[in-house]
Design a protein around this motif. Sequence first.
Motif, short mmCIF file in Angstrom:
data_model
loop_
_atom_site.label_atom_id
_atom_site.label_comp_id
_atom_site.label_asym_id
_atom_site.label_seq_id
_atom_site.Cartn_x
_atom_site.Cartn_y
_atom_site.Cartn_z
N MET A 207 -29.19 -17.78 -25.10
CA MET A 207 -29.97 -18.12 -24.49
C MET A 207 -31.12 -16.95 -23.94
O MET A 207 -31.09 -15.40 -24.45
N LYS A 208 -31.86 -17.08 -23.59
CA LYS A 208 -33.24 -16.09 -22.91
C LYS A 208 -33.58 -15.74 -21.79
O LYS A 208 -33.66 -16.58 -21.12
N VAL A 209 -33.49 -14.29 -21.87
CA VAL A 209 -33.68 -14.05 -20.23
C VAL A 209 -34.88 -12.93 -20.19
O VAL A 209 -34.49 -11.94 -21.59
N VAL A 210 -36.19 -12.67 -19.38
CA VAL A 210 -37.09 -12.61 -19.96
C VAL A 210 -36.75 -11.39 -19.45
O VAL A 210 -36.21 -10.77 -18.34
N LEU A 211 -37.28 -9.92 -19.78
CA LEU A 211 -37.50 -8.55 -19.22
C LEU A 211 -38.85 -8.15 -18.93
O LEU A 211 -39.45 -8.35 -19.34
N ALA A 212 -39.18 -8.27 -17.25
CA ALA A 212 -40.37 -8.14 -16.79
C ALA A 212 -41.01 -6.78 -16.86
O ALA A 212 -41.24 -5.55 -16.36
N THR A 213 -41.56 -6.67 -18.17
CA THR A 213 -41.67 -5.26 -18.42
C THR A 213 -42.95 -5.04 -19.67
O THR A 213 -42.36 -6.15 -20.09
N HIS A 214 -43.52 -4.99 -20.37
CA HIS A 214 -44.69 -4.83 -21.24
C HIS A 214 -44.23 -3.71 -22.10
O HIS A 214 -44.23 -3.34 -22.70
N ASN A 215 -43.93 -2.81 -21.34
CA ASN A 215 -42.80 -1.38 -22.44
C ASN A 215 -42.25 -1.80 -23.07
O ASN A 215 -40.23 -2.11 -23.32
N PRO A 216 -42.56 -1.57 -24.50
CA PRO A 216 -41.40 -2.00 -25.60
C PRO A 216 -40.34 -0.91 -25.52
O PRO A 216 -39.48 -1.67 -26.28
N HIS A 217 -40.20 -0.30 -25.02
CA HIS A 217 -39.26 1.17 -25.35
C HIS A 217 -38.22 0.65 -24.50
O HIS A 217 -37.00 0.56 -24.82
N LYS A 218 -38.43 -0.10 -23.27
CA LYS A 218 -37.55 -1.03 -22.44
C LYS A 218 -36.70 -2.18 -23.13
O LYS A 218 -35.70 -1.96 -22.87
N VAL A 219 -37.63 -2.92 -23.12
CA VAL A 219 -37.49 -4.02 -24.11
C VAL A 219 -36.26 -4.03 -25.50
O VAL A 219 -34.86 -4.57 -25.53
N ALA A 220 -36.07 -3.02 -25.88
CA ALA A 220 -35.09 -2.35 -27.11
C ALA A 220 -33.99 -2.15 -26.80
O ALA A 220 -33.08 -2.36 -27.16
N GLU A 221 -34.28 -1.02 -25.76
CA GLU A 221 -33.28 -0.44 -24.84
C GLU A 221 -32.44 -1.67 -23.85
O GLU A 221 -30.92 -1.06 -24.85
N PHE A 222 -32.88 -2.43 -23.89
CA PHE A 222 -32.01 -3.49 -22.70
C PHE A 222 -31.34 -4.29 -23.92
O PHE A 222 -29.73 -5.15 -23.21
N GLN A 223 -32.13 -4.85 -24.61
CA GLN A 223 -31.23 -5.43 -26.29
C GLN A 223 -30.11 -4.74 -26.77
O GLN A 223 -28.98 -5.76 -26.62
N GLN A 224 -30.33 -3.40 -26.72
CA GLN A 224 -28.70 -2.95 -26.99
C GLN A 224 -28.22 -2.60 -26.51
O GLN A 224 -26.85 -2.98 -26.79
N ILE A 225 -28.25 -2.48 -25.30
CA ILE A 225 -27.24 -2.42 -24.58
C ILE A 225 -27.36 -4.49 -24.06
O ILE A 225 -25.68 -4.29 -23.92
#
Length: 197
Positions: free
Chosen positions: A1-19
């Motif tokens: 299931m996909k959930v969009v993270l409302a940021t253009h910051n790739p650091h946050k996307v990677a960090e959220f994915q790991q969490i």
Amino acid sequence: MKVVLATHNPHKVAEFQQIVAQARPDLEIVGYDGPEPVEDGVTFAENALIKARAAAAHTGLAALADDSGICVDVLGGSPGVFSAYWAGQKKDAAANLELLLDQLRDVADPHRTAHFTSTIALVTPEGREEVVEGLWPGRLAHAASGGGGFGYDPIFIPDGQPEGEERTVGDFTAEEKQAQSHRARAFAELVPLLAQL
């Protein structure tokens, strides 16, 4: 299931994915490619909701948005919601860090207490809205240390380290940061809500 993270910051996307992977391996965090809304809220919660609402409306997916920053006690909680813009509108992380260090140059260790705040909003296309918060207490170093993390990480010394250790988050491994961070703490509050998606 996909959930969009409302940021253009790739650091946050990677960090959220790991969490997220630890708690919900079936969820895939995808970055947001839509227009950036105006973050004119005066609290972390208001700004997180503004971003999550925009991402959910643009993509038709459930959206997460994090608004986070560092809150310094001697500065009355500033930079707070202005953390990303502390040195001006360019979102210059190095300039922000240097300005904060300069403002605290003559402040003694006992008065350098601070905390990172992460407020995460969850908004579904159906209009459900939830907000959770995580705090990471600590204090600020006198100089940057370590090559890890981003933003104010190199000057933030978290509470709870073993006696004799005073590492900044910049000295932490990615795994150490993800286990303890303000985002990890907020996400722990979010997990039961994601389970309902």
